[in-house]
Design an enzyme around this catalytic site. Structure first.
Site, short mmCIF file in Angstrom:
data_model
loop_
_atom_site.label_atom_id
_atom_site.label_comp_id
_atom_site.label_asym_id
_atom_site.label_seq_id
_atom_site.Cartn_x
_atom_site.Cartn_y
_atom_site.Cartn_z
N ARG A 41 30.25 10.42 -5.54
CA ARG A 41 30.26 11.88 -5.41
C ARG A 41 31.65 12.44 -5.72
NH1 ARG A 41 25.96 11.01 -1.34
NH2 ARG A 41 27.42 10.38 0.30
N ASN A 52 8.34 17.63 -8.02
CA ASN A 52 8.53 16.33 -8.65
C ASN A 52 9.50 16.48 -9.81
OD1 ASN A 52 7.69 14.45 -11.02
ND2 ASN A 52 6.85 13.43 -9.20
N CYS A 92 19.49 2.34 -7.45
CA CYS A 92 19.74 1.57 -6.23
C CYS A 92 18.77 0.40 -6.11
CB CYS A 92 19.65 2.46 -5.00
SG CYS A 92 18.03 3.20 -4.74
N PHE A 117 16.86 14.71 -7.78
CA PHE A 117 16.65 13.93 -6.55
C PHE A 117 17.74 14.32 -5.55
CE2 PHE A 117 15.23 11.18 -10.10
CZ PHE A 117 13.90 11.06 -9.79
N ASP A 161 20.07 10.66 -8.98
CA ASP A 161 20.22 9.70 -7.88
C ASP A 161 18.84 9.39 -7.33
OD1 ASP A 161 21.12 8.11 -5.81
OD2 ASP A 161 21.72 9.80 -4.54
#
Length: 395
Positions: A211, A278, A339, A227, A299
């Site tokens: 960030r 979405n 991730c 996201f 993200d």
């Protein structure tokens, strides 16, 4: 103490200090250990190798705690390991501008299956394996003694526990119950976090350094935070001088908290856009409208929880990055992360390359992203490197 004997030649990973012993490497188990009990590990010739916790249900039969024959797993052991991990985060503890960070990062801190995050005066813990669960009381005793938190709250509401034969658990363990929203600081920015039911343990602590890296790209920019969750990247973008931020998030509750976080940091909500929906569909709608952005942040959640999901996840990562490239103006910057531990950095880079190619955009990698330093990766445990990402500039 019970013993686990390995098959011939299967001691190599143990000698290289990898903390996992899979069921296929085990020749036999002696002494009838209970799940979570500490066992000795021996090679096929009977030579002592290590000591760790045992699990019948998991594919990982033993999670190694020590390779030192003189180190016994007892109360002082847990305290010493916790002290070591806490000391490694002392610079964060001394920084008043950051009050939320990870204290214990499982295998990479020598404590398999245990995660502890600090949020101000509260600790949030996750007991992810039967070994960690079996020893929860001495762990909690040591955490209480070492840190004297206002409260310890459990967020063991993760599917991985089911592979260990454990049910999911959430609730207060010691001290006070955390408030519905708790204010924390990160690099001087303020955030409301939901420790009881927010994503992960309440906040994406692993993205703290990423960030901060976003800030220099945002002066005067129109930024899309995809996201967005509770708006952390958006807050940093605005701190960097972004002219307008568009946040897209599927959860209305999270988006509501994002509004609160922008307001908490002194930003005018009317100057920015909050879109509940979405992201795949929203970005396609933006393309149809002819909208473009200077910076796009992606993200996403874990698209590949396991290796069997990689192919499906690769398609999703490619689709969302392709849409992002098409929405970027010339000279624009894409911050994109994954991730999913099952998707390695090389594969992720290939996916993003394919997305740029199909989008008809020429782009450069100008930076690599990874999990923050309080989420370390033990050199003997490369599986600990789960978060990866790229900063790409469109030419």
């Amino acid at each position: 103490m019970a013993r686990v004997w390995l098959k011939p030649g299967r001691e190599r990973s143990v000698l290289r200090r990898h903390p996992w012993i899979f069921s296929g490497a085990v020749a036999r188990v002696e002494g009838g250990p209970a799940d979570g009990e500490v066992v000795e590990v021996c090679d096929a010739g009977g030579n002592w190798l290590a000591r760790g916790t045992f699990s019948r249900r998991s594919q990982i039969t033993v999670r190694i705690l020590t390779w030192d024959p003189d180190e016994h797993v007892d109360g002082p052991f847990w305290r010493a390991r916790l002290e070591r991990a806490i000391a490694a985060r002392q610079s964060l503890a001394d920084d008043p501008a950051t009050t939320a960070y990870r204290l214990i990062h499982a295998e990479s801190d020598g404590l398999p299956g245990l995660v502890v995050d600090r949020y101000g005066d509260f600790l949030v813990v996750q007991f992810l394996t039967v070994g960690a669960e079996h020893h929860r009381e001495p762990i909690l005793d040591s955490l209480s003694d070492l840190l004297a938190p206002r409260g310890i709250f459990e967020r063991s509401d993760v599917e991985v526990r089911e592979k260990e034969g454990l049910s999911q658990r959430v609730g207060r363990l010691r001290g006070e119950e955390p408030p519905p929203l708790l204010e924390v600081w990160e690099n001087g920015h303020r955030f409301w976090v939901d420790l009881r039911s927010g994503q992960k343990t309440g906040f994406y602590l692993d993205q703290r350094e990423n960030r901060a890296r976003l800030v220099p790209f945002c002066a005067g920019a129109e930024v899309l935070d995809g996201f967005a969750y509770t708006g952390a990247f958006a807050v940093y973008a605005l701190a960097g001088g972004a002219a307008r931020v568009t946040l897209v998030e599927a959860s209305g509750v999270a988006l509501g908290t994002a509004r609160q976080n922008l307001a908490l940091n002194g930003h005018n909500l009317g100057a920015h856009e909050f879109v509940e929906g979405n992201l795949f569909r929203v970005l396609r709608a933006f393309l149809a409208e002819g909208r473009t952005f200077d910076v796009v942040v992606l993200d996403p959640p874990k698209f590949a929880p396991a290796a069997k999901d990689v192919q499906r996840a690769a398609r999703a990562y490619k689709d969302i990055n392709l849409l992002a490239f098409r929405l970027l103006r010339p000279g624009g910057v894409l911050f994109t992360t994954s991730c999913s531990g099952a998707v390695g950095p090389d594969l992720f880079q290939k996916i993003v390359f394919g997305a740029a190619l199909d989008a008809g955009r020429e782009a450069q990698i100008i930076g690599y992203l990874h999990q923050a330093a309080d989420h370390p990766v033990a050199l003997t445990f490369p599986e600990g490197a789960y978060l990866k990402g790229l900063i790409c500039r469109v030419l």
